[in-house]
Design an enzyme around this catalytic site. Sequence first.
Site, short mmCIF file in Angstrom:
data_model
loop_
_atom_site.label_atom_id
_atom_site.label_comp_id
_atom_site.label_asym_id
_atom_site.label_seq_id
_atom_site.Cartn_x
_atom_site.Cartn_y
_atom_site.Cartn_z
N THR A 1 0.80 -1.24 0.00
CA THR A 1 0.00 0.00 0.00
C THR A 1 0.83 1.28 0.00
O THR A 1 1.94 1.31 0.55
CB THR A 1 -0.91 0.02 1.25
OG1 THR A 1 -1.51 1.32 1.38
CG2 THR A 1 -0.14 -0.26 2.53
N GLU B 1 0.27 3.60 1.87
CA GLU B 1 0.41 4.02 3.27
C GLU B 1 1.82 3.74 3.80
O GLU B 1 2.22 4.26 4.83
CB GLU B 1 -0.63 3.31 4.15
CG GLU B 1 -2.03 3.90 4.04
CD GLU B 1 -2.15 5.29 4.65
OE1 GLU B 1 -1.79 5.46 5.82
OE2 GLU B 1 -2.61 6.20 3.94
N TYR C 1 -1.18 0.34 10.84
CA TYR C 1 -1.52 -0.33 9.57
C TYR C 1 -0.33 -0.24 8.59
O TYR C 1 0.10 -1.24 8.03
CB TYR C 1 -2.76 0.32 8.95
CG TYR C 1 -3.03 -0.09 7.52
CD1 TYR C 1 -3.53 -1.36 7.22
CD2 TYR C 1 -2.76 0.78 6.46
CE1 TYR C 1 -3.77 -1.75 5.90
CE2 TYR C 1 -3.00 0.40 5.14
CZ TYR C 1 -3.50 -0.86 4.87
OH TYR C 1 -3.72 -1.24 3.56
N LYS D 1 1.89 -3.32 7.17
CA LYS D 1 1.98 -3.57 5.72
C LYS D 1 3.43 -3.57 5.25
O LYS D 1 3.79 -4.29 4.32
CB LYS D 1 1.19 -2.51 4.96
CG LYS D 1 -0.30 -2.80 4.87
CD LYS D 1 -0.60 -3.92 3.87
CE LYS D 1 -2.08 -4.21 3.78
NZ LYS D 1 -2.39 -5.38 2.95
#
Length: 330
Positions: free
Chosen positions: A126, A128, A154, A158
């Site tokens: 991701t 992010e 998160y 990831k």
Amino acid sequence: MSKRALVTGITGQDGHHLAEQLLKNGYTVYGLIRGQNNPKRTAFEAAFPAVRLLEGDLTDPAALVRAVEDSDPTELYNLGAISHVGYSFKNPSLTADVTGKGVLNILEAVRVTGRAETTRVYQASTSEMFGGLDYNRPGSGYDENSLFHPRSPYGVAKLYGHWIARNYRESYGMFVSCGILFNHEGEHRGPEFVTRKITQAVARIKLGLQNKIVLGDLYPKRDWGYAGDYVRGMWQMLQHDEPDDFVLATGETHSIEDFLTGAFAEVGIDDWRPYVVQDPAFMRPAEVDILLGNPEKAERVLGWRRETSFEGLVSLMVRNDLALEAVHAR
Ligand code: NAP
Ligand code: F7E
């Protein structure tokens, strides 16, 4: 050769689009479903009677081994995750277990069942992981070589998933490709994400079912694309000759205020401000200010193209929610 795909996270947004696409491409599709009475099962089975559901949780290694043995996949798409950034701040340990260590569990299930050379794996990485901070923000957008600085439990989980996937590629020669996907949305987006929260509220306001929408910060910018375009890219990554990492993005960035403007305009309302209330409850301990991706490599190497514009995405989502909410207005 028969093509068999195992998809974790099949009941999520991307799982829906990917199942549709794989069935269309002639795959036998297996999906991992979790929980002793998952309320999404009935709806999913009605929408996809051809998909074979297998019980299992990403935190349960033995269940994953069983799922891999039962499906014997030629391709495995690991989409399952705790995917909500705000929720990850409130449940950081669970997020590490599912979104981070879950990736290790699925890779091990492939490896210990003797499929390291025969099963191609897609890992859902991701944007992010980049964090959207000034010091690492390239003008042309984040690409596969940009620095990582995740800003949430998160994003950190990831990043572990991303690196363990790369490690299995390098250590065991496994075909593991990571798609570093920027935000993608659509008619199957969960209502806890900001775009769908806005389009549902706009539809309900238009139909007289709701007066206000309560949001957090409105300044952050995201590179928003359409999920249908992005799952095509996932599939293309696993058809490529070599495993690799690819950014999928639109190359445009828009603020939440831009999204509000587009969504309200779709129902003929010029000024969204009277309808929006801000509440710190929807703000995060650390924010990702701006995300902008550079999809040049995926376009050049895979021939991937996004087909839906930002304006097309907003319009599609509002029209979808108007049709769904109209049922309640009758
Ligand atoms: P989503 O709608 O939130 O779906 C997540 C899926 O993961 C659901 O099917 C959920 O199952 C499943 N799941 C959650 N915890 C699990 C567990 N312990 N064991 C097994 N499955 C579990 O997410 P999405 O938008 O489709 O995204 C798909 C993947 O891409 C995710 O990994 C996400 O982090 C990543 N990603 C998404 C975006 C985006 O903009 N959408 C961008 C980059 C990366 P239930 O239905 O049972 O809850
Ligand atoms: O937030 C702000 C919020 O939750 C977008 C996931 O798919 O994409 C997604 O993560 C922005 C943030 O998505 C509300 O603070 C304001 O700045 O829709 P979101 P996200 O955090 O960008 C990435 C690429 C993923 O990988 C993730 O899995 O909107 N915001 N007010 C709000 N956000 C929410 N959810 N709700 C609000 O009321």
